[in-house]
Motif scaffolding. Sequence first.
Motif, PDB file in Angstrom:
ATOM      1  N   CYS A 182       0.669  21.013  61.857  1.00  0.00           N
ATOM      2  CA  CYS A 182       1.539  20.017  62.515  1.00  0.00           C
ATOM      3  C   CYS A 182       0.763  18.804  62.977  1.00  0.00           C
ATOM      4  O   CYS A 182       1.330  17.784  63.315  1.00  0.00           O
ATOM      5  CB  CYS A 182       2.260  20.635  63.710  1.00  0.00           C
ATOM      6  N   SER A 218      -0.721  18.241  65.605  1.00  0.00           N
ATOM      7  CA  SER A 218      -0.619  17.890  67.029  1.00  0.00           C
ATOM      8  C   SER A 218      -2.005  17.677  67.624  1.00  0.00           C
ATOM      9  O   SER A 218      -2.190  16.832  68.502  1.00  0.00           O
ATOM     10  CB  SER A 218       0.087  19.004  67.804  1.00  0.00           C
ATOM     11  N   ILE A 235      -3.201  14.161  66.914  1.00  0.00           N
ATOM     12  CA  ILE A 235      -2.554  13.162  67.782  1.00  0.00           C
ATOM     13  C   ILE A 235      -3.132  13.251  69.187  1.00  0.00           C
ATOM     14  O   ILE A 235      -3.476  12.241  69.802  1.00  0.00           O
ATOM     15  CB  ILE A 235      -1.031  13.363  67.798  1.00  0.00           C
ATOM     16  N   ALA A 247      -6.583  11.677  69.297  1.00  0.00           N
ATOM     17  CA  ALA A 247      -6.543  10.210  69.264  1.00  0.00           C
ATOM     18  C   ALA A 247      -6.089   9.668  70.618  1.00  0.00           C
ATOM     19  O   ALA A 247      -6.678   8.721  71.144  1.00  0.00           O
ATOM     20  CB  ALA A 247      -5.619   9.737  68.147  1.00  0.00           C
ATOM     21  N   LEU A 267       0.667   8.557  74.608  1.00  0.00           N
ATOM     22  CA  LEU A 267       1.032   8.476  73.196  1.00  0.00           C
ATOM     23  C   LEU A 267       1.707   7.153  72.864  1.00  0.00           C
ATOM     24  O   LEU A 267       1.359   6.477  71.908  1.00  0.00           O
ATOM     25  CB  LEU A 267       1.945   9.652  72.835  1.00  0.00           C
ATOM     26  N   PHE A 268       2.705   6.809  73.677  1.00  0.00           N
ATOM     27  CA  PHE A 268       3.507   5.633  73.342  1.00  0.00           C
ATOM     28  C   PHE A 268       2.699   4.346  73.496  1.00  0.00           C
ATOM     29  O   PHE A 268       2.788   3.437  72.690  1.00  0.00           O
ATOM     30  CB  PHE A 268       4.771   5.602  74.203  1.00  0.00           C
ATOM     31  N   LEU A 299      -0.214   3.536  70.814  1.00  0.00           N
ATOM     32  CA  LEU A 299       0.128   2.983  69.502  1.00  0.00           C
ATOM     33  C   LEU A 299      -0.416   1.579  69.326  1.00  0.00           C
ATOM     34  O   LEU A 299      -0.799   1.185  68.237  1.00  0.00           O
ATOM     35  CB  LEU A 299       1.652   2.947  69.342  1.00  0.00           C
ATOM     36  N   MET A 342      -4.417   1.801  68.577  1.00  0.00           N
ATOM     37  CA  MET A 342      -4.892   2.459  67.368  1.00  0.00           C
ATOM     38  C   MET A 342      -6.190   3.251  67.576  1.00  0.00           C
ATOM     39  O   MET A 342      -7.201   3.011  66.915  1.00  0.00           O
ATOM     40  CB  MET A 342      -5.109   1.431  66.238  1.00  0.00           C
ATOM     41  N   PRO A 343      -6.190   4.184  68.505  1.00  0.00           N
ATOM     42  CA  PRO A 343      -7.397   5.001  68.664  1.00  0.00           C
ATOM     43  C   PRO A 343      -7.574   5.903  67.441  1.00  0.00           C
ATOM     44  O   PRO A 343      -6.608   6.163  66.731  1.00  0.00           O
ATOM     45  CB  PRO A 343      -7.079   5.831  69.903  1.00  0.00           C
ATOM     46  N   GLY A 392       4.036  15.200  68.642  1.00  0.00           N
ATOM     47  CA  GLY A 392       3.951  13.747  68.738  1.00  0.00           C
ATOM     48  C   GLY A 392       4.708  13.039  67.629  1.00  0.00           C
ATOM     49  O   GLY A 392       5.275  11.968  67.825  1.00  0.00           O
ATOM     50  N   PHE A 393       4.731  13.669  66.440  1.00  0.00           N
ATOM     51  CA  PHE A 393       5.459  13.043  65.339  1.00  0.00           C
ATOM     52  C   PHE A 393       6.948  12.994  65.663  1.00  0.00           C
ATOM     53  O   PHE A 393       7.626  12.015  65.417  1.00  0.00           O
ATOM     54  CB  PHE A 393       5.228  13.818  64.041  1.00  0.00           C
ATOM     55  N   GLN A 406       8.275  13.063  68.710  1.00  0.00           N
ATOM     56  CA  GLN A 406       8.528  12.141  69.810  1.00  0.00           C
ATOM     57  C   GLN A 406       8.595  10.696  69.335  1.00  0.00           C
ATOM     58  O   GLN A 406       9.314   9.884  69.900  1.00  0.00           O
ATOM     59  CB  GLN A 406       7.420  12.256  70.864  1.00  0.00           C
ATOM     60  N   LEU A 407       7.816  10.393  68.304  1.00  0.00           N
ATOM     61  CA  LEU A 407       7.787   9.019  67.800  1.00  0.00           C
ATOM     62  C   LEU A 407       8.827   8.795  66.708  1.00  0.00           C
ATOM     63  O   LEU A 407       9.033   7.670  66.254  1.00  0.00           O
ATOM     64  CB  LEU A 407       6.389   8.689  67.262  1.00  0.00           C
ATOM     65  N   ASP A 410       1.237   8.741  59.818  1.00  0.00           N
ATOM     66  CA  ASP A 410       0.208   8.750  60.854  1.00  0.00           C
ATOM     67  C   ASP A 410       0.397   7.533  61.764  1.00  0.00           C
ATOM     68  O   ASP A 410       0.264   6.395  61.315  1.00  0.00           O
ATOM     69  CB  ASP A 410      -1.178   8.701  60.190  1.00  0.00           C
ATOM     70  N   PRO A 411       0.723   7.781  63.028  1.00  0.00           N
ATOM     71  CA  PRO A 411       1.023   6.626  63.890  1.00  0.00           C
ATOM     72  C   PRO A 411      -0.198   5.784  64.199  1.00  0.00           C
ATOM     73  O   PRO A 411      -0.077   4.658  64.675  1.00  0.00           O
ATOM     74  CB  PRO A 411       1.578   7.283  65.161  1.00  0.00           C
ATOM     75  N   PHE A 412      -1.375   6.308  63.943  1.00  0.00           N
ATOM     76  CA  PHE A 412      -2.587   5.557  64.263  1.00  0.00           C
ATOM     77  C   PHE A 412      -3.188   4.875  63.038  1.00  0.00           C
ATOM     78  O   PHE A 412      -4.291   4.354  63.091  1.00  0.00           O
ATOM     79  CB  PHE A 412      -3.596   6.469  64.953  1.00  0.00           C
ATOM     80  N   VAL A 460      12.541   8.560  76.732  1.00  0.00           N
ATOM     81  CA  VAL A 460      12.168   7.735  75.588  1.00  0.00           C
ATOM     82  C   VAL A 460      12.834   8.253  74.312  1.00  0.00           C
ATOM     83  O   VAL A 460      12.672   9.418  73.958  1.00  0.00           O
ATOM     84  CB  VAL A 460      10.631   7.741  75.408  1.00  0.00           C
ATOM     85  N   LEU A 487       9.737   5.018  68.847  1.00  0.00           N
ATOM     86  CA  LEU A 487       8.582   4.154  69.063  1.00  0.00           C
ATOM     87  C   LEU A 487       7.573   4.180  67.916  1.00  0.00           C
ATOM     88  O   LEU A 487       6.670   3.354  67.870  1.00  0.00           O
ATOM     89  CB  LEU A 487       7.900   4.486  70.398  1.00  0.00           C
TER      90      LEU A 487
END
Lengths: 168, 623
Positions: free
Chosen positions: A14, A16, A19, A22, A31-32, A35, A38-39, B41-42, B44-45, B60-62, B570, B574
Amino acid sequence: MKEILVRPERCVGCRSCEIACAVEHSQSRDLFKALSEMPQKRLYVEHVPEHSLAVPMLCRHCEDAPCVGVCPTGALTQDSLTGVVRHNRDLCIGCWTCASVCTYGVIGRDRRARAAIKCDRCPDREIPACVAACPTRALIYGEVEEVSGARRAASALKLAQGVAASSR
Amino acid sequence: MERKPATESIDPAATRMLREARRAGLETAWDRFKKQQPQCGFGQLGICCRNCNMGPCRIDPFGEGPDKGVCGATADIIVARNLLRMIAAGAAAHADHARDAIIVFKEAAEGKASSYKIKDEAKLRALAAEYNISSWEERGDAADLANAMLSDFGRQEGYVTLTRRAPEKRRKIWEGLGIIPRGIDREIVECMHRTHMGVDNEPLHILLQGLRTGIADGWGASMIATEVQDILFGTPSPRKSEANLGVLKEDEVNIIVHGHEPILSEMIVEAASDPEMIQLAKSLGAKGINVAGICCTGNEVLMRHGIPVAGNFLQQELAVITGAVDAMVVDVQCIMPSLGGLAACYHTKFISTSPKAEFPGALRMEFSEERAAEIAREIVRTAVENYRNRDMSRVIIPREKSECMVGFSVEAILNALGGTPQPLIDAIVNGSIKGIAAVVGCNNPKVPHDHGHVNLVRELIRNNVLVVTTGCNAIACAKAGLLRPAAAKEAGDGLRGVCESLGIPPVLHMGSCVDISRILVVAAAIANRLGVDMSDLPVAGAAPEWMSEKAVSIGAYVVASGVFTVLGTVPPVLGSPVVTRILTKDLGDAVGATFAVEPDPFKAARLITDHIESKRKALGLKV
């Protein structure tokens, strides 16, 4: 000392942990908000298609760490007490000697800082972020002796059950 | 993100029952929420897609890993599609609810569902006129109205009828954007079609369909549900009642009605007052029969009959843990599947009644329109007989309950104002009321229970913003004592004066979640009276603790109607900068309203008062 140990058979891929890693290495640690920063993550969930398995790969903080030995500038050092391999960004010249000798391939590249990037085992946290984030407990944080001891006991029980069954 | 107090609930009754749950080793939503941490996290976003079997795909959000799904969908496309599916599901829930209400109405009109009578003839006539049915004298004509309303669902030509209730200027905007909904079902189906693999892949284009589907819900499905329920069960008018777990009675048979539809609960309320049933209860040692509500079924019977409400969404499990509930009777929506296992730890009968909704561990007593009264009596009898099995040593009922004044339908508000909205408009114009905020929505364990609701509402009335409320927010306000006329003393001087002169609370309970349609009607009436669009009004919406897909659909129609809306949890968007920008910015140019996200209720109140101030300035009103 505690280590991050991986039980790949429990990983569901997953990401997780990635994430969480990062986010933990962002300024905001959210997390939000992260973004916009960009870590970069410092562990990698590798897919092994031959066996349909996902395997979280991260710095093992080897006790005889080759990366530390080859680092020409002293950017990589090992804490004699904890065994954690630390990276000093200011000393790093981005020569990638460390990456070329790393057995696990877990040294990454921070293009903006033009420096290596690796697991620091979350110095500000009691439990590393990746371990805390793992929903299936594929990552565990514990003493090698304890984890091995528990695994040994579980294996011994299985073995004993087998012996008992066959002698019945 | 900032987490306010470490408590799980600000409600002492809920806190008391949570302590009891822990002592008894029983699991609640709060415990399960903790076990879910960290949440993906995926998810949530909003950047995971499971719409086809090449996936699941994740972005990948990053920016290090994949930036496209297998089909090539970017984060923007995936997030927009996922949001559209949420809207479709929410609108579907309201549409299905409305359809069931119409079917009962139709069968009542045809004489097949004899348990039901027409209670509001005036509303029936007015609605028939809106549907261009000129005569209602014969029974068959009411059936004609039912058929006309049903045709809004599968409409193939023209538009959903009640969208005509929106102000002219608003409809022009919808027309310009091409988002006046056609059939209610059609819009929902089209959402599913568009989000199927390889159909609609442009975020703004996808989101406009979301607005159209939302409008089909707010100005279609929800509005129809409200109107039909008023016709069948009576239009709510102000009355007093009580709220919180303290309404349960130690020495009476306690029946909780929970879910969203008043169709069966109306009959249960009636059956519970049947002398024969009360006699049966007495013969078994109880002093009487006590019906109480939870969630919107609770709101429906609260508004129409003053039946007390035992709590909001997060209190459903806690009610069972009191050990005093002889039957938990549920229909549809927001019912936790955990209730079965929990009820099994007590004597409580968990009774499911909808043909659509089955739950593990539930006793099934399926509802049918034709036998409504009979089934309601069977359910009440089951509850009464179960009183004998109650273990009195395990009964813990928290003392807390608050008085509340409820029942502010549009008609009731107009009545209180002397027949026209003019006094309210005058109060807004002269600045004693700065504006109106609709605060609605669910509970969510991501927010300490009722913390978002109560603090936001308190802060708003303190700043002379009149609050109208529905759903679980309304129940939170009732428990906090904000629905008492006496709560006017918590309001700013201007609002306080208006409330005291009219004898009304500063927070008006307008009903259940489908009754947010009533709020639209009020806003449209004020806009028409002033000759402006709804987006010009000093009004705002908020959902401080929302969790359900219905809330997403509601958010879509509130914003599409021109009302700025603040969300307290939220939404999963996002992961897409484009979708986030559209929702929080670009929609302002398109429909004159946007979303904002603010988990802190005090900061959210500030966003709303600032917004109201800016609208007052634009209208040339005193700030």
